[in-house]
Design a protein around this motif. Structure first.
Motif, PDB file in Angstrom:
ATOM      1  N   PRO A 140      30.938 -44.001 -14.042  1.00  0.00           N
ATOM      2  CA  PRO A 140      29.606 -43.609 -13.561  1.00  0.00           C
ATOM      3  C   PRO A 140      29.663 -43.186 -12.098  1.00  0.00           C
ATOM      4  O   PRO A 140      30.410 -43.769 -11.308  1.00  0.00           O
ATOM      5  CB  PRO A 140      28.771 -44.878 -13.744  1.00  0.00           C
ATOM      6  CG  PRO A 140      29.498 -45.677 -14.781  1.00  0.00           C
ATOM      7  CD  PRO A 140      30.957 -45.380 -14.580  1.00  0.00           C
ATOM      8  N   VAL A 141      28.870 -42.164 -11.761  1.00  0.00           N
ATOM      9  CA  VAL A 141      28.825 -41.690 -10.383  1.00  0.00           C
ATOM     10  C   VAL A 141      27.363 -41.636  -9.941  1.00  0.00           C
ATOM     11  O   VAL A 141      26.500 -41.127 -10.656  1.00  0.00           O
ATOM     12  CB  VAL A 141      29.515 -40.314 -10.242  1.00  0.00           C
ATOM     13  CG1 VAL A 141      28.924 -39.291 -11.194  1.00  0.00           C
ATOM     14  CG2 VAL A 141      29.447 -39.803  -8.814  1.00  0.00           C
ATOM     15  N   THR A 142      27.077 -42.189  -8.774  1.00  0.00           N
ATOM     16  CA  THR A 142      25.721 -42.217  -8.235  1.00  0.00           C
ATOM     17  C   THR A 142      25.529 -41.088  -7.227  1.00  0.00           C
ATOM     18  O   THR A 142      26.490 -40.480  -6.756  1.00  0.00           O
ATOM     19  CB  THR A 142      25.441 -43.570  -7.550  1.00  0.00           C
ATOM     20  OG1 THR A 142      26.365 -43.741  -6.467  1.00  0.00           O
ATOM     21  CG2 THR A 142      25.607 -44.705  -8.539  1.00  0.00           C
ATOM     22  N   GLY A 143      24.251 -40.840  -6.904  1.00  0.00           N
ATOM     23  CA  GLY A 143      23.950 -39.808  -5.911  1.00  0.00           C
ATOM     24  C   GLY A 143      24.075 -38.398  -6.442  1.00  0.00           C
ATOM     25  O   GLY A 143      24.235 -37.449  -5.662  1.00  0.00           O
ATOM     26  N   THR A 144      23.982 -38.240  -7.751  1.00  0.00           N
ATOM     27  CA  THR A 144      24.077 -36.917  -8.385  1.00  0.00           C
ATOM     28  C   THR A 144      22.883 -36.717  -9.318  1.00  0.00           C
ATOM     29  O   THR A 144      22.228 -37.686  -9.715  1.00  0.00           O
ATOM     30  CB  THR A 144      25.373 -36.787  -9.198  1.00  0.00           C
ATOM     31  OG1 THR A 144      25.391 -37.815 -10.208  1.00  0.00           O
ATOM     32  CG2 THR A 144      26.595 -36.938  -8.313  1.00  0.00           C
ATOM     33  N   PRO A 145      22.587 -35.483  -9.698  1.00  0.00           N
ATOM     34  CA  PRO A 145      21.501 -35.239 -10.654  1.00  0.00           C
ATOM     35  C   PRO A 145      21.805 -35.887 -12.011  1.00  0.00           C
ATOM     36  O   PRO A 145      22.964 -36.173 -12.336  1.00  0.00           O
ATOM     37  CB  PRO A 145      21.454 -33.715 -10.776  1.00  0.00           C
ATOM     38  CG  PRO A 145      22.130 -33.216  -9.553  1.00  0.00           C
ATOM     39  CD  PRO A 145      23.166 -34.225  -9.198  1.00  0.00           C
ATOM     40  N   GLU A 146      20.755 -36.116 -12.792  1.00  0.00           N
ATOM     41  CA  GLU A 146      20.898 -36.685 -14.137  1.00  0.00           C
ATOM     42  C   GLU A 146      20.341 -35.701 -15.164  1.00  0.00           C
ATOM     43  O   GLU A 146      19.385 -34.975 -14.903  1.00  0.00           O
ATOM     44  CB  GLU A 146      20.150 -38.016 -14.244  1.00  0.00           C
ATOM     45  CG  GLU A 146      20.728 -39.109 -13.362  1.00  0.00           C
ATOM     46  CD  GLU A 146      19.903 -40.376 -13.414  1.00  0.00           C
ATOM     47  OE1 GLU A 146      20.486 -41.455 -13.480  1.00  0.00           O
ATOM     48  OE2 GLU A 146      18.654 -40.263 -13.380  1.00  0.00           O
ATOM     49  N   SER A 147      20.946 -35.678 -16.322  1.00  0.00           N
ATOM     50  CA  SER A 147      20.487 -34.822 -17.413  1.00  0.00           C
ATOM     51  C   SER A 147      19.475 -35.575 -18.273  1.00  0.00           C
ATOM     52  O   SER A 147      19.683 -36.747 -18.599  1.00  0.00           O
ATOM     53  CB  SER A 147      21.682 -34.383 -18.272  1.00  0.00           C
ATOM     54  OG  SER A 147      21.238 -33.782 -19.477  1.00  0.00           O
ATOM     55  N   ARG A 148      18.392 -34.885 -18.640  1.00  0.00           N
ATOM     56  CA  ARG A 148      17.372 -35.488 -19.508  1.00  0.00           C
ATOM     57  C   ARG A 148      17.275 -34.705 -20.805  1.00  0.00           C
ATOM     58  O   ARG A 148      17.188 -33.478 -20.805  1.00  0.00           O
ATOM     59  CB  ARG A 148      16.009 -35.519 -18.812  1.00  0.00           C
ATOM     60  CG  ARG A 148      15.966 -36.451 -17.601  1.00  0.00           C
ATOM     61  CD  ARG A 148      14.554 -36.548 -17.056  1.00  0.00           C
ATOM     62  NE  ARG A 148      14.077 -35.255 -16.574  1.00  0.00           N
ATOM     63  CZ  ARG A 148      12.786 -34.941 -16.434  1.00  0.00           C
ATOM     64  NH1 ARG A 148      11.853 -35.809 -16.776  1.00  0.00           N
ATOM     65  NH2 ARG A 148      12.447 -33.752 -15.974  1.00  0.00           N
ATOM     66  N   VAL A 149      17.297 -35.438 -21.918  1.00  0.00           N
ATOM     67  CA  VAL A 149      17.245 -34.830 -23.248  1.00  0.00           C
ATOM     68  C   VAL A 149      15.813 -34.898 -23.778  1.00  0.00           C
ATOM     69  O   VAL A 149      15.110 -35.901 -23.580  1.00  0.00           O
ATOM     70  CB  VAL A 149      18.207 -35.543 -24.207  1.00  0.00           C
ATOM     71  CG1 VAL A 149      18.058 -35.011 -25.636  1.00  0.00           C
ATOM     72  CG2 VAL A 149      19.648 -35.362 -23.731  1.00  0.00           C
TER      73      VAL A 149
END
Length: 265
Positions: free
Chosen positions: A163-172
């Motif tokens: 896991p990497v923090t501080g990045t955008p997340e994808s939403r389904v």
């Protein structure tokens, strides 16, 4: 065969990384006579497939153009970084975007994260697809930041992810054309939202339950065993002669008891 005579069916599109198995199983249980066909599409072509009528609904990644498409957000994916198993990142449980500042991070053309450029140093060339980027990670050319579902989809024995923090997340989300919200689309929306078969939203597939008729009162069983009250004959016995006196139970003067005669003075 005319449209009215055609056998109804439901076509469900889905983008890479999405696993629609659970919802398909529920559909087959509730609507066994209506076949569901899965249509695998890329993220780039998903919306054109919906607009063109090649699918009735689809699992897509946000954002969705709400001008002509409806969408129900479902869940947010964890963002991970894919690395070789012998990479230093593999020794920790989680990293931040800043931890990747000195790494070469690949940015495929079909990237699904909403950012202008990934953290770290850009590669000399952008890979055409995520699958191509995975091959480059295995070759030791760089790292790749993607939704966790895509890391699982392209799993390799020589790679791992963290896991990497501080990045955008994808939403389904579940999406469909606004002007084609059919009964079958409503049925599938109900399944995705966890509605029961007889929910007021969507079509019920089983007959509605009728209001139960009030049950007739059962006779009081204790009444049958109750002893007759004093002064009243038991059921089925005559009110005639008394067992002791042989006279009627009424007697004279309202049934008063006879006393001893008074002595005359």
């Amino acid at each position: 065969m005319t449209g009215s005579e055609a056998t109804p069916s439901f076509r469900l599109a889905y983008v890479p990384g999405v696993t629609p198995t659970k919802w398909v199983r529920i559909w087959n249980e509730r609507l066994p006579d209506i076949p569901l066909t899965l249509v695998a599409v890329s993220d780039a072509e998903a919306f054109d497939v919906l607009r063109g009528g090649d699918a009735d609904a689809g699992f897509v990644r946000l954002p969705v153009d709400r001008a002509d498409l409806s969408a129900i957000p479902l869940y947010t994916e964890t963002t991970v970084v894919v690395v070789p198993k012998d990479h230093v990142v593999a020794a920790v449980e989680e990293v931040s975007a800043e931890d990747l500042a000195d790494e070469t991070v690949l940015h495929p053309l079909d990237d699904t994260l909403d950012w202008e450029r990934p953290p770290g140093q850009p590669a000399f060339e952008r890979p055409a697809t995520t699958a191509d980027a995975i091959e480059l990670v295995a070759a030791g050319i760089g790292l790749l930041v993607v939704p966790q579902s895509l890391a699982r989809l392209h799993h390799r024995k020589d790679l791992t992810y963290r896991p990497v923090t501080g990045t955008p997340e994808s939403r389904v989300a579940l999406s469909w054309p606004q002007d084609r919200t059919t009964d079958l689309v409503e049925d599938f929306i109900g399944i995705v939202r966890g509605r029961t078969v007889n929910s007021s939203r969507g079509r019920a597939q089983t007959p509605a339950k009728t209001k139960a008729e009030p049950k007739a009162k059962r006779p009081d069983a204790s009444a049958a065993r109750r002893k007759p009250t004093a002064g009243k004959p038991a059921a089925g016995k005559s009110a005639g002669k008394s067992a002791r006196t042989g006279s009627g139970s009424g007697g004279s003067q309202g049934g008063a008891k006879r006393g001893k005669p008074r002595r005359r003075s």
